[in-house]
Design a protein around this motif. Sequence first.
Motif, mmCIF file in Angstrom:
data_model
loop_
_atom_site.group_PDB
_atom_site.id
_atom_site.type_symbol
_atom_site.label_atom_id
_atom_site.label_comp_id
_atom_site.label_asym_id
_atom_site.label_seq_id
_atom_site.Cartn_x
_atom_site.Cartn_y
_atom_site.Cartn_z
ATOM 1 N N PHE A 1 -20.958 -42.432 -72.600
ATOM 2 C CA PHE A 1 -19.593 -42.863 -72.889
ATOM 3 C C PHE A 1 -18.838 -43.149 -71.593
ATOM 4 O O PHE A 1 -18.172 -44.185 -71.465
ATOM 5 C CB PHE A 1 -18.835 -41.799 -73.700
ATOM 6 N N TYR A 2 -18.941 -42.257 -70.627
ATOM 7 C CA TYR A 2 -18.214 -42.426 -69.378
ATOM 8 C C TYR A 2 -18.711 -43.646 -68.599
ATOM 9 O O TYR A 2 -17.915 -44.395 -68.025
ATOM 10 C CB TYR A 2 -18.300 -41.163 -68.521
ATOM 11 N N ILE A 3 -20.008 -43.847 -68.586
ATOM 12 C CA ILE A 3 -20.581 -45.005 -67.883
ATOM 13 C C ILE A 3 -20.128 -46.299 -68.551
ATOM 14 O O ILE A 3 -19.627 -47.221 -67.890
ATOM 15 C CB ILE A 3 -22.122 -44.912 -67.843
ATOM 16 N N GLU A 4 -20.281 -46.379 -69.865
ATOM 17 C CA GLU A 4 -19.910 -47.603 -70.592
ATOM 18 C C GLU A 4 -18.408 -47.871 -70.508
ATOM 19 O O GLU A 4 -17.983 -49.022 -70.367
ATOM 20 C CB GLU A 4 -20.371 -47.513 -72.037
ATOM 21 N N SER A 5 -17.610 -46.822 -70.566
ATOM 22 C CA SER A 5 -16.158 -46.990 -70.469
ATOM 23 C C SER A 5 -15.754 -47.484 -69.084
ATOM 24 O O SER A 5 -14.876 -48.346 -68.957
ATOM 25 C CB SER A 5 -15.443 -45.675 -70.774
ATOM 26 N N ALA A 6 -16.382 -46.936 -68.054
ATOM 27 C CA ALA A 6 -16.079 -47.369 -66.686
ATOM 28 C C ALA A 6 -16.413 -48.848 -66.507
ATOM 29 O O ALA A 6 -15.652 -49.598 -65.877
ATOM 30 C CB ALA A 6 -16.837 -46.519 -65.674
ATOM 31 N N VAL A 7 -17.531 -49.269 -67.066
ATOM 32 C CA VAL A 7 -17.922 -50.678 -66.982
ATOM 33 C C VAL A 7 -16.911 -51.550 -67.739
ATOM 34 O O VAL A 7 -16.472 -52.591 -67.236
ATOM 35 C CB VAL A 7 -19.356 -50.888 -67.529
ATOM 36 N N SER A 8 -16.509 -51.121 -68.914
ATOM 37 C CA SER A 8 -15.538 -51.882 -69.708
ATOM 38 C C SER A 8 -14.206 -52.010 -68.987
ATOM 39 O O SER A 8 -13.626 -53.099 -68.909
ATOM 40 C CB SER A 8 -15.309 -51.221 -71.074
ATOM 41 N N VAL A 9 -13.710 -50.905 -68.438
ATOM 42 C CA VAL A 9 -12.420 -50.943 -67.744
ATOM 43 C C VAL A 9 -12.515 -51.815 -66.495
ATOM 44 O O VAL A 9 -11.597 -52.591 -66.200
ATOM 45 C CB VAL A 9 -11.925 -49.525 -67.389
ATOM 46 N N SER A 10 -13.612 -51.722 -65.776
ATOM 47 C CA SER A 10 -13.797 -52.559 -64.596
ATOM 48 C C SER A 10 -13.779 -54.040 -64.977
ATOM 49 O O SER A 10 -13.145 -54.861 -64.307
ATOM 50 C CB SER A 10 -15.104 -52.202 -63.897
ATOM 51 N N SER A 11 -14.439 -54.372 -66.057
ATOM 52 C CA SER A 11 -14.482 -55.754 -66.526
ATOM 53 C C SER A 11 -13.087 -56.244 -66.924
ATOM 54 O O SER A 11 -12.683 -57.359 -66.567
ATOM 55 C CB SER A 11 -15.437 -55.852 -67.719
ATOM 56 N N ILE A 12 -12.346 -55.403 -67.636
ATOM 57 C CA ILE A 12 -10.977 -55.757 -68.035
ATOM 58 C C ILE A 12 -10.099 -55.923 -66.795
ATOM 59 O O ILE A 12 -9.308 -56.861 -66.695
ATOM 60 C CB ILE A 12 -10.397 -54.685 -68.988
ATOM 61 N N GLU A 13 -10.263 -55.019 -65.843
ATOM 62 C CA GLU A 13 -9.469 -55.057 -64.618
ATOM 63 C C GLU A 13 -9.746 -56.331 -63.807
ATOM 64 O O GLU A 13 -8.818 -56.976 -63.308
ATOM 65 C CB GLU A 13 -9.769 -53.815 -63.777
ATOM 66 N N ILE A 14 -11.004 -56.705 -63.690
ATOM 67 C CA ILE A 14 -11.374 -57.919 -62.950
ATOM 68 C C ILE A 14 -10.760 -59.143 -63.621
ATOM 69 O O ILE A 14 -10.179 -60.006 -62.962
ATOM 70 C CB ILE A 14 -12.915 -58.060 -62.847
ATOM 71 N N ARG A 15 -10.875 -59.216 -64.941
ATOM 72 C CA ARG A 15 -10.313 -60.356 -65.669
ATOM 73 C C ARG A 15 -8.796 -60.403 -65.490
ATOM 74 O O ARG A 15 -8.230 -61.452 -65.200
ATOM 75 C CB ARG A 15 -10.664 -60.290 -67.145
ATOM 76 N N ALA A 16 -8.143 -59.268 -65.670
ATOM 77 C CA ALA A 16 -6.685 -59.221 -65.544
ATOM 78 C C ALA A 16 -6.247 -59.596 -64.133
ATOM 79 O O ALA A 16 -5.238 -60.288 -63.954
ATOM 80 C CB ALA A 16 -6.174 -57.841 -65.926
ATOM 81 N N SER A 17 -7.010 -59.169 -63.136
ATOM 82 C CA SER A 17 -6.672 -59.467 -61.739
ATOM 83 C C SER A 17 -6.830 -60.953 -61.417
ATOM 84 O O SER A 17 -6.174 -61.462 -60.496
ATOM 85 C CB SER A 17 -7.563 -58.652 -60.796
ATOM 86 N N ALA A 18 -7.656 -61.633 -62.146
ATOM 87 C CA ALA A 18 -7.913 -63.047 -61.905
ATOM 88 C C ALA A 18 -6.821 -63.948 -62.500
ATOM 89 O O ALA A 18 -6.779 -65.146 -62.209
ATOM 90 C CB ALA A 18 -9.274 -63.440 -62.479
ATOM 91 N N ILE A 19 -5.935 -63.374 -63.292
ATOM 92 C CA ILE A 19 -4.875 -64.144 -63.945
ATOM 93 C C ILE A 19 -3.600 -64.046 -63.112
ATOM 94 O O ILE A 19 -3.153 -62.953 -62.781
ATOM 95 C CB ILE A 19 -4.634 -63.614 -65.386
ATOM 96 N N ASP A 20 -3.027 -65.186 -62.776
ATOM 97 C CA ASP A 20 -1.787 -65.227 -62.005
ATOM 98 C C ASP A 20 -0.655 -64.522 -62.736
ATOM 99 O O ASP A 20 -0.569 -64.582 -63.970
ATOM 100 C CB ASP A 20 -1.368 -66.684 -61.731
ATOM 101 N N LYS A 21 0.222 -63.888 -61.975
ATOM 102 C CA LYS A 21 1.422 -63.221 -62.494
ATOM 103 C C LYS A 21 1.086 -62.130 -63.515
ATOM 104 O O LYS A 21 1.800 -61.929 -64.492
ATOM 105 C CB LYS A 21 2.390 -64.227 -63.117
ATOM 106 N N ASN A 22 -0.011 -61.435 -63.292
ATOM 107 C CA ASN A 22 -0.476 -60.430 -64.241
ATOM 108 C C ASN A 22 -0.454 -59.026 -63.633
ATOM 109 O O ASN A 22 -1.194 -58.144 -64.047
ATOM 110 C CB ASN A 22 -1.889 -60.798 -64.730
ATOM 111 N N GLU A 23 0.424 -58.829 -62.651
ATOM 112 C CA GLU A 23 0.452 -57.571 -61.906
ATOM 113 C C GLU A 23 0.741 -56.357 -62.792
ATOM 114 O O GLU A 23 0.153 -55.292 -62.604
ATOM 115 C CB GLU A 23 1.479 -57.630 -60.770
ATOM 116 N N LYS A 24 1.635 -56.514 -63.755
ATOM 117 C CA LYS A 24 2.008 -55.377 -64.609
ATOM 118 C C LYS A 24 0.798 -54.922 -65.444
ATOM 119 O O LYS A 24 0.544 -53.726 -65.573
ATOM 120 C CB LYS A 24 3.181 -55.762 -65.520
ATOM 121 N N THR A 25 0.061 -55.865 -65.997
ATOM 122 C CA THR A 25 -1.143 -55.514 -66.767
ATOM 123 C C THR A 25 -2.179 -54.859 -65.862
ATOM 124 O O THR A 25 -2.776 -53.843 -66.229
ATOM 125 C CB THR A 25 -1.735 -56.760 -67.462
#
Length: 124
Positions: free
Chosen positions: A47-71
Motif C-alpha cells: 500500500f505504501y509503495i503504490e501510494s507513493a508512486v500514485s502521489v508522485s505521479s499526481i505531483e509531477i502532472r500537477a507541477s507540469a500545469i501552469d498556474k497550478n501552485e496551489k494544487t
Amino acid sequence: MASLVSDYDENTDRAVTELHKEFETFFVTLKTQTDQPDCNYDNHKTFYIESAVSVSSIEIRASAIDKNEKTVEQIGLLKQSMNTLQQLHELSCLSEGQIESLQSSFNSMFTAILRLELAKKRGS
C-alpha cells in the motif's frame, strides 16, 4: 480576463479520487486488524509503495500545469502526511482511535484537493 489559477484537470481529479479510494480501503482494512498480527507495517508495505508512486505521479502532472501552485502545494502536504503515516505505522500497529483520526485528516486533505479542482471546473 487573465486567470490566476490553472484550468480544471480531469486527470488530476480522477487520480486523486482513485487514490482516496485506496486510502479508504486501507483505513477500513486496518480497523479490522487492530488486535491481529496482520496490522503490522510489513503486511501493508505494498500500500505504501503504490501510494507513493500514485502521489508522485499526481505531483509531477500537477507541477507540469501552469498556474497550478496551489494544487502542487496541497499534494505536497498530502505527501508529507503519507510519510508521517508510514513512519508511525513502522513503529507499531495503529489503534482504532489513531486510525479514525488519520482517516479524518486524510479525508480533509483529499476533499481540499478535489474542492480546488472542481472550483477550477466551475471557473470560480
